[in-house]
Design a protein around this motif. Structure first.
Motif, PDB file in Angstrom:
ATOM      1  N   GLY A  90     -36.190   5.476  -0.574  1.00  0.00           N
ATOM      2  CA  GLY A  90     -35.290   5.076  -1.635  1.00  0.00           C
ATOM      3  C   GLY A  90     -35.891   3.921  -2.420  1.00  0.00           C
ATOM      4  N   VAL A  91     -35.033   3.323  -3.241  1.00  0.00           N
ATOM      5  CA  VAL A  91     -35.478   2.246  -4.125  1.00  0.00           C
ATOM      6  C   VAL A  91     -34.689   0.980  -3.783  1.00  0.00           C
ATOM      7  N   VAL A  92     -35.385  -0.143  -3.712  1.00  0.00           N
ATOM      8  CA  VAL A  92     -34.715  -1.397  -3.388  1.00  0.00           C
ATOM      9  C   VAL A  92     -33.755  -1.759  -4.516  1.00  0.00           C
ATOM     10  N   GLU A  93     -32.483  -2.002  -4.128  1.00  0.00           N
ATOM     11  CA  GLU A  93     -31.439  -2.230  -5.107  1.00  0.00           C
ATOM     12  C   GLU A  93     -31.028  -3.702  -5.144  1.00  0.00           C
ATOM     13  N   LEU A 103     -39.732  -7.723  -0.229  1.00  0.00           N
ATOM     14  CA  LEU A 103     -39.460  -6.607  -1.130  1.00  0.00           C
ATOM     15  C   LEU A 103     -38.906  -7.143  -2.442  1.00  0.00           C
ATOM     16  N   ALA A 104     -39.071  -6.372  -3.501  1.00  0.00           N
ATOM     17  CA  ALA A 104     -38.500  -6.741  -4.802  1.00  0.00           C
ATOM     18  C   ALA A 104     -37.644  -5.576  -5.292  1.00  0.00           C
ATOM     19  N   VAL A 105     -36.633  -5.890  -6.079  1.00  0.00           N
ATOM     20  CA  VAL A 105     -35.781  -4.849  -6.646  1.00  0.00           C
ATOM     21  C   VAL A 105     -36.672  -3.854  -7.400  1.00  0.00           C
ATOM     22  N   GLY A 106     -36.454  -2.565  -7.142  1.00  0.00           N
ATOM     23  CA  GLY A 106     -37.246  -1.537  -7.804  1.00  0.00           C
ATOM     24  C   GLY A 106     -38.389  -0.989  -6.958  1.00  0.00           C
ATOM     25  N   ASP A 107     -38.724  -1.679  -5.868  1.00  0.00           N
ATOM     26  CA  ASP A 107     -39.788  -1.158  -4.996  1.00  0.00           C
ATOM     27  C   ASP A 107     -39.379   0.206  -4.434  1.00  0.00           C
ATOM     28  N   HIS A 108     -40.343   1.119  -4.374  1.00  0.00           N
ATOM     29  CA  HIS A 108     -40.119   2.431  -3.795  1.00  0.00           C
ATOM     30  C   HIS A 108     -40.561   2.361  -2.338  1.00  0.00           C
ATOM     31  N   VAL A 109     -39.630   2.544  -1.405  1.00  0.00           N
ATOM     32  CA  VAL A 109     -39.943   2.258  -0.003  1.00  0.00           C
ATOM     33  C   VAL A 109     -39.508   3.380   0.934  1.00  0.00           C
ATOM     34  N   ALA A 110     -40.111   3.367   2.113  1.00  0.00           N
ATOM     35  CA  ALA A 110     -39.676   4.210   3.230  1.00  0.00           C
ATOM     36  C   ALA A 110     -39.292   3.287   4.373  1.00  0.00           C
ATOM     37  N   THR A 111     -38.155   3.581   5.034  1.00  0.00           N
ATOM     38  CA  THR A 111     -37.788   2.790   6.209  1.00  0.00           C
ATOM     39  C   THR A 111     -38.548   3.326   7.412  1.00  0.00           C
ATOM     40  N   LEU A 112     -39.092   2.416   8.204  1.00  0.00           N
ATOM     41  CA  LEU A 112     -39.818   2.843   9.398  1.00  0.00           C
ATOM     42  C   LEU A 112     -39.025   2.566  10.660  1.00  0.00           C
ATOM     43  N   VAL A 113     -37.827   2.031  10.516  1.00  0.00           N
ATOM     44  CA  VAL A 113     -36.923   1.986  11.672  1.00  0.00           C
ATOM     45  C   VAL A 113     -36.055   3.228  11.614  1.00  0.00           C
ATOM     46  N   SER A 114     -35.583   3.629  12.777  1.00  0.00           N
ATOM     47  CA  SER A 114     -34.845   4.883  12.856  1.00  0.00           C
ATOM     48  C   SER A 114     -33.530   4.840  12.096  1.00  0.00           C
ATOM     49  N   LEU A 115     -33.127   6.005  11.604  1.00  0.00           N
ATOM     50  CA  LEU A 115     -31.792   6.143  11.024  1.00  0.00           C
ATOM     51  C   LEU A 115     -30.694   5.869  12.054  1.00  0.00           C
ATOM     52  N   VAL A 150     -40.420  -1.649   7.089  1.00  0.00           N
ATOM     53  CA  VAL A 150     -40.327  -0.867   5.866  1.00  0.00           C
ATOM     54  C   VAL A 150     -41.721  -0.814   5.251  1.00  0.00           C
ATOM     55  N   ALA A 151     -42.040   0.299   4.603  1.00  0.00           N
ATOM     56  CA  ALA A 151     -43.344   0.426   3.956  1.00  0.00           C
ATOM     57  C   ALA A 151     -43.138   0.766   2.488  1.00  0.00           C
ATOM     58  N   LYS A 152     -43.908   0.109   1.626  1.00  0.00           N
ATOM     59  CA  LYS A 152     -43.885   0.536   0.228  1.00  0.00           C
ATOM     60  C   LYS A 152     -44.620   1.868   0.147  1.00  0.00           C
ATOM     61  N   LEU A 153     -44.070   2.795  -0.618  1.00  0.00           N
ATOM     62  CA  LEU A 153     -44.693   4.114  -0.701  1.00  0.00           C
ATOM     63  C   LEU A 153     -45.980   4.012  -1.510  1.00  0.00           C
ATOM     64  N   PRO A 154     -47.051   4.617  -1.013  1.00  0.00           N
ATOM     65  CA  PRO A 154     -48.324   4.545  -1.720  1.00  0.00           C
ATOM     66  C   PRO A 154     -48.253   5.315  -3.040  1.00  0.00           C
ATOM     67  N   GLU A 155     -48.955   4.818  -4.039  1.00  0.00           N
ATOM     68  CA  GLU A 155     -48.885   5.469  -5.351  1.00  0.00           C
ATOM     69  C   GLU A 155     -49.791   6.689  -5.450  1.00  0.00           C
ATOM     70  N   ASP A 156     -50.741   6.794  -4.503  1.00  0.00           N
ATOM     71  CA  ASP A 156     -51.698   7.902  -4.590  1.00  0.00           C
ATOM     72  C   ASP A 156     -51.244   9.150  -3.841  1.00  0.00           C
ATOM     73  N   LEU A 157     -50.059   9.124  -3.231  1.00  0.00           N
ATOM     74  CA  LEU A 157     -49.593  10.284  -2.469  1.00  0.00           C
ATOM     75  C   LEU A 157     -48.183  10.657  -2.925  1.00  0.00           C
TER      76      LEU A 157
END
Lengths: 350, 350
Positions: A90-93, A103-115, A150-157
């Motif tokens: 998702g996107v940091v709100e 993190l900054a607002v607008g960062d595209h991220v994946a959570t690496l802790v479990s749902l 949390v990891a910022k999503l890479p732009e190359d993938l």
């Protein structure tokens, strides 16, 4: 300041951590050290999705209704049968002023802790999902604590590809560490033999690539079907590929022993079905190590199975967190076209 | 020759090992590599007995009826809720000509493989047991396979005491190995700090004694009550003793940290109640090791808990088998009067 591990979000039972809670508070207002994410997509844990799909006989509408019901009731996507969850992108709100996650607002991220411990609210009824895949387009919000990963999503993938890799990134990191550590022990310089159960899957293919890079002497990927065997052979990620049902202890041990000349020094369980504990133990040499990554693993079956077989093996609970695991897994994908290709095939099939 | 791991005794489902079987064949006729034991006493696993007692509100007759029902239905004492069993003592009644266990008719032995995989028939209705203790006088027979583990009962110790020690003998052996191995690693010569949850119990007190002998730098025993704390302090087996509920992660981590100055390098879980995974992880330092011996451990809670806490800890499934574990535990009991005294108190209280 609210609790760094989210204790303040636990509704019931009192006093436990969010992962152990039956219900967590998913309100959108954040504490000073929290972060709110606008959800784009959930990636359900494979064991969880499989359980839901089998329970409902493949009826996608019923699967969707149950996922919505779980999130509504528990405030998180925590499958009560498998005990597992998954992750999301998702996107940091909004970022609390005391959040250490950089993190900054607008960062595209994946959570690496479990749902299973991530407060989540879904607002679109999952209308963009047919219940037929682990990847769930979703609108709503999720909350991260100070001690979340949390990891910022890479732009190359592509996002879907990155998410699929990050979901299983603990497996290659821990496999690499175990192979490396054992190689450093006296008398082990030649490296160990490694068997990966479910070697053509997501965590399995990454584990095979990680084992080879860490200096494994010889690897075998075990897969359930000839079709998967063909794919894994084409990928070239394992020295040997064999077909066996990981739930059949004797057949599995025979397949591994035939491929490696003797039982494996290290066996990595990446199969998302129950009942693979005994086979993994029987396929592992005396003094060897079994790493259980499957959320379908039964603690008692592993502990008592090893005892019942008089098997002197070290058994590791596959910890989903190893420092640097996200970068490690993404780098493996970038460096190994065969891994990427297997992932892309899986994503297309989903 | 019949299967060394007892595959020929599996009735259903087909193809699994006896421990995974719902039902095994408990007929008294033995194969050429089997051994038949005349049963004298069962020792139920602590987690199993606790579950049965709590389910029946302490009604001993109901507990006895359920144990009889389980053995009748499954051909083994395998608690379907906890997945655990226990062990037994008895006298060797018949030895197949191909058995490698080096037993003779009349030997007084304890089985060191779990009751969950030991074919068992009870013939006296457990009339000598009031359902109020883990120790169950019983008549009937049990079957050992070629690859079973069995110990001759020592002549210098009462049978009940030896049985109680042998039942948990994996815990001190594996604790000793982990402390020793870590001490041998670069930079660890001073030894590790060790926290034992349930330190006044059977496996806990042996684990504390084993950790100290293996060169732990400092140990703390965590117990649930002031009464147990007094007993453990009197025994002198731990450098520190603290009272905390192991199911309360924050309280537990605080107690361990207060006692050791920081979280433990090694945490050993010897508490037979569910829900101790998160506390054990939170009480363990980065880079440390958690050893789960409790059969009440949840694999998913451990794996996802560590991930959710971003905890870089190694988590071991407590394997009940380590070569030499029986002799090691009996020697600890003989060498440490404090351990023996704690065991004798427990046995009297049972």
């Amino acid at each position: 300041m609210t609790s760094p591990v989210g204790l303040h979000r636990v509704v019931e039972p009192a006093g436990v951590l969010p992962q152990a809670a039956w219900r967590v508070d998913n309100r959108p207002e954040i504490g000073a050290n929290e972060v709110r994410i606008r959800v784009e997509r959930l990636n359900l844990d494979a064991a969880s999705y499989r359980q839901l799909r089998e329970k409902h006989g493949g009826d996608g509408d019923a699967v969707r209704a149950e996922v919505l019901g779980i999130v509504e009731e528990r405030g998180k996507m925590h499958n009560p049968v498998t005990g597992s969850g998954g992750m999301l992108i998702g996107v940091v709100e909004e970022v609390g002023p005391g959040s250490p996650l950089r993190l900054a607002v607008g960062d595209h991220v994946a959570t690496l802790v479990s749902l299973t411990l991530t407060p989540l609210r879904i607002t679109d009824g999952l209308k963009g999902w047919d219940g037929g895949s682990e990847q769930v387009p979703a609108e709503g919000h999720a909350i991260l604590f100070a001690r979340s990963i949390v990891a910022k999503l890479p732009e190359d993938l592509p996002a879907g590809l990155a998410l699929a890799v990050l979901d299983v990134c603990g497996a290659p990191a821990l496999t690499s560490r175990v192979v490396t550590d054992r190689k450093a022990a006296p008398g082990h310089a030649a490296g160990d033999t490694v068997a990966v159960l479910g070697g053509a899957g997501k965590s399995g293919s990454l584990a095979l690539a990680a084992a080879r890079r860490a200096g494994a002497r010889r690897t075998v990927g075990i897969v359930p079907t000839d079709d998967e065997a063909d794919r894994l052979r084409t990928a070239g990620l394992a020295d040997e590929v064999a077909v066996a049902d990981a739930r059949d202890p004797v057949a599995l041990a025979e397949a591994v022993t035939r491929a490696l000349g003797k039982p494996a020094d290290i066996t990595v369980v990446c199969v998302d079905v129950p009942g693979c504990e005994h086979g993994a133990i029987l396929a592992t040499d005396e003094g060897g190590t079994v790493i259980f990554f499957s959320m379908a693993t039964s603690f008692a079956a592993a502990a008592l199975g090893a005892e019942g077989l008089a098997a002197d093996v070290t058994m590791l609970v596959g910890n989903g967190y190893v420092p640097g695991h996200a970068e490690f897994a993404l780098d493996l994908l970038r460096a190994e076209p065969a891994v990427r290709s297997l992932f892309e095939q899986r994503l297309r099939a989903d």
